[in-house]
Design a protein around this motif. Structure first.
Motif, PDB file in Angstrom:
ATOM      1  N   GLN A   4       0.824  -1.216   0.000  1.00  0.00           N
ATOM      2  CA  GLN A   4       0.000   0.000   0.000  1.00  0.00           C
ATOM      3  C   GLN A   4       0.854   1.259   0.000  1.00  0.00           C
ATOM      4  N   THR A   5       2.160   1.103  -0.133  1.00  0.00           N
ATOM      5  CA  THR A   5       3.071   2.247  -0.158  1.00  0.00           C
ATOM      6  C   THR A   5       3.616   2.429  -1.565  1.00  0.00           C
ATOM      7  N   ILE A   6       3.599   3.675  -2.019  1.00  0.00           N
ATOM      8  CA  ILE A   6       4.190   3.998  -3.321  1.00  0.00           C
ATOM      9  C   ILE A   6       5.392   4.882  -3.047  1.00  0.00           C
ATOM     10  N   ARG A   7       6.561   4.462  -3.526  1.00  0.00           N
ATOM     11  CA  ARG A   7       7.781   5.245  -3.340  1.00  0.00           C
ATOM     12  C   ARG A   7       8.065   6.031  -4.620  1.00  0.00           C
ATOM     13  N   LEU A   8       8.473   7.287  -4.429  1.00  0.00           N
ATOM     14  CA  LEU A   8       8.769   8.158  -5.565  1.00  0.00           C
ATOM     15  C   LEU A   8      10.174   8.741  -5.412  1.00  0.00           C
ATOM     16  N   PRO A   9      11.188   8.100  -6.025  1.00  0.00           N
ATOM     17  CA  PRO A   9      12.530   8.675  -5.948  1.00  0.00           C
ATOM     18  C   PRO A   9      12.609   9.953  -6.791  1.00  0.00           C
ATOM     19  N   MET A  10      13.310  10.952  -6.290  1.00  0.00           N
ATOM     20  CA  MET A  10      13.475  12.214  -7.010  1.00  0.00           C
ATOM     21  C   MET A  10      14.617  12.073  -8.019  1.00  0.00           C
ATOM     22  N   PRO A  11      14.313  12.202  -9.305  1.00  0.00           N
ATOM     23  CA  PRO A  11      15.393  12.109 -10.293  1.00  0.00           C
ATOM     24  C   PRO A  11      16.273  13.366 -10.247  1.00  0.00           C
ATOM     25  N   ASP A  12      17.524  13.210 -10.677  1.00  0.00           N
ATOM     26  CA  ASP A  12      18.419  14.367 -10.742  1.00  0.00           C
ATOM     27  C   ASP A  12      17.936  15.316 -11.831  1.00  0.00           C
ATOM     28  N   LEU A  13      18.133  16.598 -11.590  1.00  0.00           N
ATOM     29  CA  LEU A  13      17.757  17.596 -12.589  1.00  0.00           C
ATOM     30  C   LEU A  13      18.954  17.906 -13.474  1.00  0.00           C
ATOM     31  N   THR A  14      18.690  18.053 -14.764  1.00  0.00           N
ATOM     32  CA  THR A  14      19.769  18.466 -15.664  1.00  0.00           C
ATOM     33  C   THR A  14      19.951  19.978 -15.504  1.00  0.00           C
ATOM     34  N   GLU A  15      21.099  20.482 -15.922  1.00  0.00           N
ATOM     35  CA  GLU A  15      21.371  21.920 -15.820  1.00  0.00           C
ATOM     36  C   GLU A  15      20.350  22.717 -16.637  1.00  0.00           C
ATOM     37  N   GLU A  16      19.999  22.191 -17.803  1.00  0.00           N
ATOM     38  CA  GLU A  16      19.031  22.880 -18.667  1.00  0.00           C
ATOM     39  C   GLU A  16      17.663  22.951 -17.981  1.00  0.00           C
ATOM     40  N   ARG A  17      17.244  21.846 -17.365  1.00  0.00           N
ATOM     41  CA  ARG A  17      15.955  21.808 -16.682  1.00  0.00           C
ATOM     42  C   ARG A  17      15.951  22.765 -15.481  1.00  0.00           C
ATOM     43  N   ARG A  18      17.087  22.859 -14.794  1.00  0.00           N
ATOM     44  CA  ARG A  18      17.195  23.803 -13.673  1.00  0.00           C
ATOM     45  C   ARG A  18      16.967  25.235 -14.145  1.00  0.00           C
ATOM     46  N   ARG A  19      17.587  25.583 -15.266  1.00  0.00           N
ATOM     47  CA  ARG A  19      17.428  26.952 -15.793  1.00  0.00           C
ATOM     48  C   ARG A  19      15.971  27.212 -16.190  1.00  0.00           C
ATOM     49  N   GLU A  20      15.329  26.192 -16.800  1.00  0.00           N
ATOM     50  CA  GLU A  20      13.914  26.336 -17.168  1.00  0.00           C
ATOM     51  C   GLU A  20      13.058  26.577 -15.930  1.00  0.00           C
ATOM     52  N   LEU A  21      13.310  25.797 -14.871  1.00  0.00           N
ATOM     53  CA  LEU A  21      12.536  25.938 -13.636  1.00  0.00           C
ATOM     54  C   LEU A  21      12.772  27.309 -12.995  1.00  0.00           C
ATOM     55  N   ALA A  22      14.020  27.778 -13.032  1.00  0.00           N
ATOM     56  CA  ALA A  22      14.330  29.098 -12.462  1.00  0.00           C
ATOM     57  C   ALA A  22      13.592  30.182 -13.249  1.00  0.00           C
ATOM     58  N   LYS A  23      13.553  30.030 -14.567  1.00  0.00           N
ATOM     59  CA  LYS A  23      12.847  31.001 -15.411  1.00  0.00           C
ATOM     60  C   LYS A  23      11.352  30.974 -15.103  1.00  0.00           C
ATOM     61  N   LEU A  24      10.809  29.758 -14.890  1.00  0.00           N
ATOM     62  CA  LEU A  24       9.395  29.609 -14.562  1.00  0.00           C
ATOM     63  C   LEU A  24       9.080  30.283 -13.217  1.00  0.00           C
ATOM     64  N   ALA A  25       9.992  30.150 -12.255  1.00  0.00           N
ATOM     65  CA  ALA A  25       9.806  30.814 -10.948  1.00  0.00           C
ATOM     66  C   ALA A  25       9.725  32.326 -11.161  1.00  0.00           C
ATOM     67  N   GLY A  26      10.565  32.854 -12.039  1.00  0.00           N
ATOM     68  CA  GLY A  26      10.534  34.288 -12.348  1.00  0.00           C
ATOM     69  C   GLY A  26       9.214  34.692 -12.987  1.00  0.00           C
ATOM     70  N   GLN A  27       8.675  33.838 -13.866  1.00  0.00           N
ATOM     71  CA  GLN A  27       7.385  34.143 -14.504  1.00  0.00           C
ATOM     72  C   GLN A  27       6.251  34.145 -13.478  1.00  0.00           C
ATOM     73  N   TYR A  28       6.294  33.181 -12.550  1.00  0.00           N
ATOM     74  CA  TYR A  28       5.279  33.154 -11.487  1.00  0.00           C
ATOM     75  C   TYR A  28       5.346  34.446 -10.667  1.00  0.00           C
ATOM     76  N   ALA A  29       6.568  34.876 -10.354  1.00  0.00           N
ATOM     77  CA  ALA A  29       6.744  36.104  -9.563  1.00  0.00           C
ATOM     78  C   ALA A  29       6.197  37.304 -10.314  1.00  0.00           C
TER      79      ALA A  29
END
Length: 185
Positions: free
Chosen positions: A96-121
């Motif tokens: 009844q337990t589902i485990r979700l390992p966090m995958p590593d982020l690529t540098e490109e994906r990190r930049r996309e996420l940072a840009k998205l945070a700026g858009q939210y702001a």
């Protein structure tokens, strides 16, 4: 009757900042965060329900989320809901337990996420400025209707501007923290 309501203006501006914080918490960094699963909905008992209504979510390790499903018959539905949410997570079921390992982020994906945070702001700042604009218009209308004097209007406009500056600064701070968190993993 004056339309200006400082408490309402402050509440609406604070709401924009809270909404931003909610959006930012949904951005995945390399670290496990239970709020990552907040947008997940699961089809159980013939209707769509939020994941939090059918399971408990924990972060037992920095890079692992654990979902404890309450009803055994809902395990596959929860797994499907997590996969459908398109969060880039790969569910592993163990009873009844589902485990979700966090995958590593690529540098490109990190930049996309940072840009998205700026858009939210930026969206939050626009919402705050819209509240300011509404307040300024209502103050001008109050003055025109002779409900307040020109001096009162100017004083209240200064109050509104101070509130705007305060909430824009909070927005910048929240976005900057999230961007650093994303980029420093």
């Amino acid at each position: 009757m004056p339309q200006y309501d400082k408490a309402d203006i402050e509440r609406r501006m604070a709401g924009a900042v809270e909404s931003l914080k909610g959006d930012l918490s949904g951005l995945r960094t390399g670290r496990a965060n239970t709020s990552l699963l907040d947008p997940v909905v699961v089809e159980v008992y013939g209707s769509m329900m939020p994941l939090s209504s059918v399971a408990t979510v924990n972060a037992p390790e920095p890079r692992m989320l654990s979902v404890q499903v309450w009803d055994k018959s809902n395990v596959s539905a929860v797994e499907k809901g997590i996969t459908k949410a398109n969060l880039g997570l790969n569910p592993m079921t163990d009873g009844q337990t589902i485990r979700l390992p966090m995958p590593d982020l690529t540098e490109e994906r990190r930049r996309e996420l940072a840009k998205l945070a700026g858009q939210y702001a930026e969206k939050a700042k626009i919402a705050i400025r819209n509240v300011r604009r509404d307040a300024m218009e209502s103050l001008k209308a109050d003055e025109k209707a002779k409900d307040i004097s020109e001096d009162e209007r100017k004083r209240m406009e200064d109050e509104v501007q101070k509130l705007t500056d305060k909430f824009v600064a909070e927005t910048d701070e929240a976005a900057s923290k999230k961007e650093q968190e994303i980029l420093s993993q």
